[in-house]
Scaffold this motif. Sequence first.
Motif, mmCIF file in Angstrom:
data_model
loop_
_atom_site.group_PDB
_atom_site.id
_atom_site.type_symbol
_atom_site.label_atom_id
_atom_site.label_comp_id
_atom_site.label_asym_id
_atom_site.label_seq_id
_atom_site.Cartn_x
_atom_site.Cartn_y
_atom_site.Cartn_z
ATOM 1 N N THR A 1 0.817 -1.221 0.000
ATOM 2 C CA THR A 1 0.000 0.000 0.000
ATOM 3 C C THR A 1 0.844 1.261 0.000
ATOM 4 O O THR A 1 0.367 2.333 -0.379
ATOM 5 C CB THR A 1 -0.916 0.036 1.235
ATOM 6 O OG1 THR A 1 -0.117 0.023 2.430
ATOM 7 C CG2 THR A 1 -1.883 -1.145 1.237
ATOM 8 N N GLY A 2 2.116 1.164 0.436
ATOM 9 C CA GLY A 2 2.998 2.331 0.474
ATOM 10 C C GLY A 2 2.600 3.337 1.526
ATOM 11 O O GLY A 2 2.944 4.527 1.434
ATOM 12 N N VAL A 3 1.883 2.887 2.557
ATOM 13 C CA VAL A 3 1.389 3.802 3.585
ATOM 14 C C VAL A 3 2.516 4.382 4.428
ATOM 15 O O VAL A 3 2.371 5.466 5.018
ATOM 16 C CB VAL A 3 0.364 3.071 4.485
ATOM 17 C CG1 VAL A 3 1.031 1.967 5.300
ATOM 18 C CG2 VAL A 3 -0.363 4.050 5.399
ATOM 19 N N ALA A 4 3.639 3.687 4.512
ATOM 20 C CA ALA A 4 4.782 4.175 5.296
ATOM 21 C C ALA A 4 6.058 3.516 4.779
ATOM 22 O O ALA A 4 6.019 2.657 3.887
ATOM 23 C CB ALA A 4 4.580 3.871 6.774
ATOM 24 N N GLU A 5 7.197 3.901 5.348
ATOM 25 C CA GLU A 5 8.479 3.335 4.946
ATOM 26 C C GLU A 5 9.337 3.065 6.175
ATOM 27 O O GLU A 5 9.089 3.564 7.272
ATOM 28 C CB GLU A 5 9.231 4.290 4.005
ATOM 29 C CG GLU A 5 8.557 4.519 2.667
ATOM 30 C CD GLU A 5 9.361 5.457 1.788
ATOM 31 O OE1 GLU A 5 10.358 6.039 2.286
ATOM 32 O OE2 GLU A 5 9.007 5.623 0.604
ATOM 33 N N GLY A 6 10.381 2.259 5.971
ATOM 34 C CA GLY A 6 11.389 2.039 6.994
ATOM 35 C C GLY A 6 10.841 1.470 8.280
ATOM 36 O O GLY A 6 9.971 0.593 8.294
ATOM 37 N N ILE A 7 11.335 1.997 9.384
ATOM 38 C CA ILE A 7 11.006 1.449 10.695
ATOM 39 C C ILE A 7 9.533 1.652 11.051
ATOM 40 O O ILE A 7 8.936 0.836 11.760
ATOM 41 C CB ILE A 7 11.930 2.076 11.780
ATOM 42 C CG1 ILE A 7 11.781 1.282 13.082
ATOM 43 C CG2 ILE A 7 11.611 3.540 11.984
ATOM 44 C CD1 ILE A 7 12.838 1.642 14.107
#
Length: 463
Positions: free
Chosen positions: A414-420
């Motif tokens: 979904t690409g709602v967030a990235e990384g940690i």
Amino acid sequence: MFRKIIGFIIAMLLARLIEPEAYGIIALTTVFIAFSDIFILNGFNVALIQKKIISDKDYSTVFCMSFIFSVILYFSFFFSAPFVADFYNSAELKYVLRIITVVILFQSVTTVIRAKATREMAFKKMAISSSISSVFAGIVGVIFAYYGYGVWALVVQQLLSSCLDMFFSWKVSFRFSKRIAYSVSKFSFGVIGTAFLDFCGNNMSSLVIGKSYSTIDLGYYNRGNMLPETIGLNVYNAINSALLPTLASHQNNSDELKYMTRKIMSLSVYIIFPLMFGLIGISDILIPVILTDRWISIIPLMNIFCLYYAINPIRAIGYNVFFAKGESRLCVLIEVLRFSLMLLCLIVVVFLIKGSVYFLLLTNFIVSIIVVLVTQFLLQKFIGYTLQELVVDIFPSFIMSIMIVFLVKWISWTGVAEGIVLLCMQIVAAVMLYIISSIFSKNSNFMMVYQYYMLRTSQNKNS
């Protein structure tokens, strides 16, 4: 739990500071330490835990046997180190091997007292001892790594951990009984035979990868195994700590033994499956976050290792049933089969078709499935535990774990967030899904874990 969390953090810090090649060198030396474990930890130690009635003379006799074996093995490794280094074209390996195998001497001291503590269920005392030694050794290892000592930081960490553990645990006694030594040796023969073949199966790949590929590839292989092994084996060992004595107490009643085996099997996979499949789901986010992009190559390796450690309890529990029934020879026969199949795969993949490390590991996983099926066939013969009953015991946990993989992958897509931030969202969502699925399906293992947690919480409050 505290020790495991700190140990995990330390391992992550070391991996961020040390190059893959250094882990390849350590992986080669670990093979020699694992060989010593066949006698020190697996043979004599299991014999002590399995005995129904035991005395202080039993412990002191096994200590003497373990220490003599460890001295012989250490000097064998010491004098063979130059030849090993030449074979792998690594001059540094000679010195690393000679120094790091000193841990064998330390282990011969600690193994007996740990067997005694296991029989007495003194797990809290063992946990405190291990926590102090592991944390202190880990901190020193990180300091050495930060100042650029590379592979020697890992050597110092292992030596310190084993040495401190020895001083925290040991009460010395040198009483020796020939009768006890004979009895222990007789029982240990089957266990040692099984452990030797298990050693060959587990370490054959490392030896070949270090020679036929490179120490860097071996470093990737070693670190790819780190997370699944740390989580999978620690969780299983926590369950297994009381397994052998429990099964041994029911060895004369096949119905009760089968009932206990099914309960342990169901509980083991209920806890281990979601952890292993969860790791597969978050691996492409987890590795860059905790180890940096330098270690991205280990992701497919780690996923295959996760599958291996997910089904490993099925084989291990079967072996413990055979030990409880006094049929350790069956474990030897299964390990002969496992070793033969892995050797065949090794020859075909490495020397005939010259396949990659990834393909080699995949064939080893296929071999582990065959071994599980053979183990289950023998369990059906001895205690009536059928393959259909095994499927019934593990299927609910398998379905819920697959749901976790799809959920965490969907969150990533979904690409709602990235990384940690994305990693934390995936973990929270996976845990919530597993708990909700367990509640709605009225999973008995969930209730067992929940009741145990509430009991421990109540005990901690009262203390």
